[in-house]
Design a protein around this motif. Structure first.
Motif, PDB file in Angstrom:
ATOM      1  N   GLN A 177       1.047  -1.349   0.003  1.00 14.34           N
ATOM      2  CA  GLN A 177      -0.205  -0.233  -0.375  1.00 14.34           C
ATOM      3  C   GLN A 177       1.055   1.100  -0.191  1.00 14.34           C
ATOM      4  OE1 GLN A 177      -2.564  -0.238   3.768  1.00 14.34           O
ATOM      5  NE2 GLN A 177      -4.459  -1.510   2.528  1.00 14.34           N
ATOM      6  N   PRO A 178       0.457   1.971  -0.871  1.00 18.64           N
ATOM      7  CA  PRO A 178       1.358   3.517  -0.668  1.00 18.64           C
ATOM      8  C   PRO A 178       1.582   4.210   0.636  1.00 18.64           C
ATOM      9  CG  PRO A 178      -0.441   3.861  -1.676  1.00 18.64           C
ATOM     10  CD  PRO A 178      -0.854   2.529  -1.318  1.00 18.64           C
ATOM     11  N   LEU A 179       2.344   4.837   1.845  1.00 19.51           N
ATOM     12  CA  LEU A 179       2.576   5.193   1.988  1.00 19.51           C
ATOM     13  C   LEU A 179       2.189   6.900   2.564  1.00 19.51           C
ATOM     14  CD1 LEU A 179       6.382   4.183   3.073  1.00 19.51           C
ATOM     15  CD2 LEU A 179       4.490   3.467   3.726  1.00 19.51           C
ATOM     16  N   GLN A 180       1.125   7.031   3.524  1.00 16.06           N
ATOM     17  CA  GLN A 180       0.775   7.913   4.010  1.00 16.06           C
ATOM     18  C   GLN A 180       1.215   9.458   4.717  1.00 16.06           C
ATOM     19  OE1 GLN A 180      -3.105   7.548   6.169  1.00 16.06           O
ATOM     20  NE2 GLN A 180      -3.589   6.604   3.525  1.00 16.06           N
ATOM     21  N   GLU A 181       1.641  10.453   4.936  1.00 10.78           N
ATOM     22  CA  GLU A 181       1.443  11.338   5.650  1.00 10.78           C
ATOM     23  C   GLU A 181       0.487  12.170   6.469  1.00 10.78           C
ATOM     24  OE1 GLU A 181       4.133  14.482   4.144  1.00 10.78           O
ATOM     25  OE2 GLU A 181       5.581  13.035   2.788  1.00 10.78           O
ATOM     26  N   VAL A 182       0.969  11.163   8.241  1.00 14.86           N
ATOM     27  CA  VAL A 182      -0.140  11.653   8.409  1.00 14.86           C
ATOM     28  C   VAL A 182       0.558  12.430  10.342  1.00 14.86           C
ATOM     29  CG1 VAL A 182      -1.183  10.443   8.199  1.00 14.86           C
ATOM     30  CG2 VAL A 182       0.540  10.120  10.531  1.00 14.86           C
TER      31      VAL A 182
ATOM     32  N   GLN B  77       5.536   9.738   8.754  1.00 17.84           N
ATOM     33  CA  GLN B  77       4.696   8.496   7.015  1.00 17.84           C
ATOM     34  C   GLN B  77       4.786   6.820   7.690  1.00 17.84           C
ATOM     35  OE1 GLN B  77       8.430   7.738   3.984  1.00 17.84           O
ATOM     36  NE2 GLN B  77       6.806   7.966   2.205  1.00 17.84           N
TER      37      GLN B  77
ATOM     38  N   GLU C  48       2.220   3.321   7.119  1.00 24.29           N
ATOM     39  CA  GLU C  48       1.674   2.781   6.394  1.00 24.29           C
ATOM     40  C   GLU C  48       0.438   1.640   6.932  1.00 24.29           C
ATOM     41  OE1 GLU C  48       3.161  -2.326   5.577  1.00 24.29           O
ATOM     42  OE2 GLU C  48       4.304  -1.134   6.668  1.00 24.29           O
ATOM     43  N   PRO C  49      -0.698   2.232   6.392  1.00 25.45           N
ATOM     44  CA  PRO C  49      -1.940   2.522   6.846  1.00 25.45           C
ATOM     45  C   PRO C  49      -1.895   0.698   7.409  1.00 25.45           C
ATOM     46  CG  PRO C  49      -1.984   3.367   4.881  1.00 25.45           C
ATOM     47  CD  PRO C  49      -0.627   2.896   5.041  1.00 25.45           C
TER      48      PRO C  49
ATOM     49  N   ALA D 286      -1.981   1.994  11.512  1.00 25.99           N
ATOM     50  CA  ALA D 286      -0.620   2.070  10.909  1.00 25.99           C
ATOM     51  C   ALA D 286       0.719   2.395  11.472  1.00 25.99           C
ATOM     52  CB  ALA D 286      -0.712   3.672  10.273  1.00 25.99           C
TER      53      ALA D 286
ATOM     54  N   LYS E 295      -7.749   8.779   9.457  1.00 25.62           N
ATOM     55  CA  LYS E 295      -7.220   8.712   7.952  1.00 25.62           C
ATOM     56  C   LYS E 295      -8.117   9.973   7.739  1.00 25.62           C
ATOM     57  CE  LYS E 295      -7.278   3.583   6.833  1.00 25.62           C
ATOM     58  NZ  LYS E 295      -8.442   2.673   6.332  1.00 25.62           N
TER      59      LYS E 295
END
Length: 71
Positions: free
Chosen positions: A21-26, A34, A36-37, A43, A71
């Motif tokens: 899965q694409p990484l997300q910045e939160v 950064q 990984e959901p 995450a 999210k």
């Protein structure tokens, strides 16, 4: 497998892994990271991007730690 490198993991494995899965910045508690959901609003921390220096030593925010987030 653990890889220790200054090169981002996305660049090392570019094109090799297509099912990740694409990484997300939160931003959580004022820390930009950064992640990984995972499932159920959780995450895995990949890396800290912007935070106070003492937070890098906090085990709750170490790479690989599981956190809850919206999210």
């Amino acid at each position: 497998m653990t890889l220790y490198s200054v090169v981002p993991v996305e660049q090392v494995f570019e094109g090799a892994i297509s099912f990740v899965q694409p990484l997300q910045e939160v931003s959580i508690q004022g820390l930009l990271m950064q992640v990984e959901p995972l499932e159920r609003g959780q995450a895995r921390i990949v890396r800290l991007l912007n935070c106070p220096l003492q937070k890098y030593l906090d085990p709750a925010f170490s790479p690989g730690a599981i956190i809850s987030y919206d999210k």
